[in-house]
Enzyme design. Sequence first.
Site, PDB file in Angstrom:
ATOM      1  N   VAL A  81      11.407 -51.572  17.946  1.00 57.87           N
ATOM      2  CA  VAL A  81      12.152 -51.613  19.204  1.00 57.87           C
ATOM      3  C   VAL A  81      12.757 -52.985  19.503  1.00 57.87           C
ATOM      4  CG1 VAL A  81      11.032 -49.634  20.342  1.00 57.87           C
ATOM      5  CG2 VAL A  81      10.047 -51.924  20.595  1.00 57.87           C
ATOM      6  N   TYR A 125      10.529 -42.036  13.461  1.00 56.02           N
ATOM      7  CA  TYR A 125       9.962 -41.131  14.471  1.00 56.02           C
ATOM      8  C   TYR A 125      10.678 -39.781  14.462  1.00 56.02           C
ATOM      9  CZ  TYR A 125       9.167 -45.993  15.612  1.00 56.02           C
ATOM     10  OH  TYR A 125       8.908 -47.309  15.518  1.00 56.02           O
ATOM     11  N   TYR A 146      -3.185 -54.829  17.674  1.00 51.42           N
ATOM     12  CA  TYR A 146      -1.921 -54.080  17.516  1.00 51.42           C
ATOM     13  C   TYR A 146      -0.760 -54.820  18.201  1.00 51.42           C
ATOM     14  CZ  TYR A 146       1.609 -50.534  18.322  1.00 51.42           C
ATOM     15  OH  TYR A 146       2.812 -49.872  18.395  1.00 51.42           O
ATOM     16  N   SER A 205       7.646 -52.486  15.486  1.00 55.12           N
ATOM     17  CA  SER A 205       7.043 -51.453  14.633  1.00 55.12           C
ATOM     18  C   SER A 205       7.293 -51.635  13.138  1.00 55.12           C
ATOM     19  CB  SER A 205       7.538 -50.071  15.051  1.00 55.12           C
ATOM     20  OG  SER A 205       6.857 -49.683  16.212  1.00 55.12           O
TER      21      SER A 205
END
Length: 304
Positions: free
Chosen positions: A258, A240, A188, A63
């Site tokens: 991650v 997040y 993505y 990410s």
Amino acid sequence: MEYQKILNQIEAELTAKQSTGQVASYIPELSKISSKKLGVHLYCINSGHYNFGDSTERFSIQSISKVFALTKAMSLLDDELFERVDVEPSGDPFNSLVQLEYEQGIPRNPFINAGALVISDILISLLDNPKEDFLRFIQSIAHNDSIKINNEVYESEKKYSHRNAALLNLMKSFRNIKNDIEVVLDFYIFQCAIEMSCEELSIAFMIYANQGKTLSDGHQVLAPRKIKRINAIMQTCGFYDEAGEFSFRVGLPGKSGVGGGIAAIHPGQYTVTVWSPPLNPKGNSELGMYALERLTTLTGLSIF
Ligand code: GLN
């Protein structure tokens, strides 16, 4: 300031610390990485490079790539971009579906999966060769043409991307995805599978600490007013449902992935990247957060 001495102290503290985190396993290929990997690279505007541990070994940026994708999209579009994705913290896990339903397919921000998928859709519409052009962009800000994706990680995530496909389908039903779902998902997953080291990420992130310019050749990649906005989104949405905690403990804009990486910046001062694969329950590197908390405490250099 004796940065190397401070890093050495942090290394000693981290080595003595017992991590309770778990290496990500929902992308099976990521679970093969040793939980013992640990690296830090600090890049100071005035005094250069400091590091320890596995700081030159490449890992899956996952990410963290969302920051580069937003940067590329903001270089091509102005405020109309933010009609399709908002800039509010989500307070929900990175891959959550719930808000999308009652917010009519407009993701809370570009750093949760839903928002990053909208940015992927935008890049696919605007770039001639989306994958190549995007990789080339990262290579140029990192000054390193050898940066590439890890094919095993790419293939592995492709097999387990049902949740991201669900996000795309839901947003498509609200007409906030223009291209084919399969094409957007593929792009993505490609961007998440890019591998970089702590050192390479710290060099690439220098544009966020240096008003949009690379440090080595002073090339203006993005206007300062846009960089200011990206930094604000990193500060409020980079972790997040743990963005508040990261601000509270570390006090820097940053972004996690991650794969266990965290890249953070202090505008006008430095960039820093940490890699330690075990993640806390919110999906952020447990030791990475601790290392950055110690860095801003021991140097007295946070943005607050
Ligand atoms: N590729 C990962 C996913 O979509 C990225 C998540 C992350 O790094 N938080 O699930």
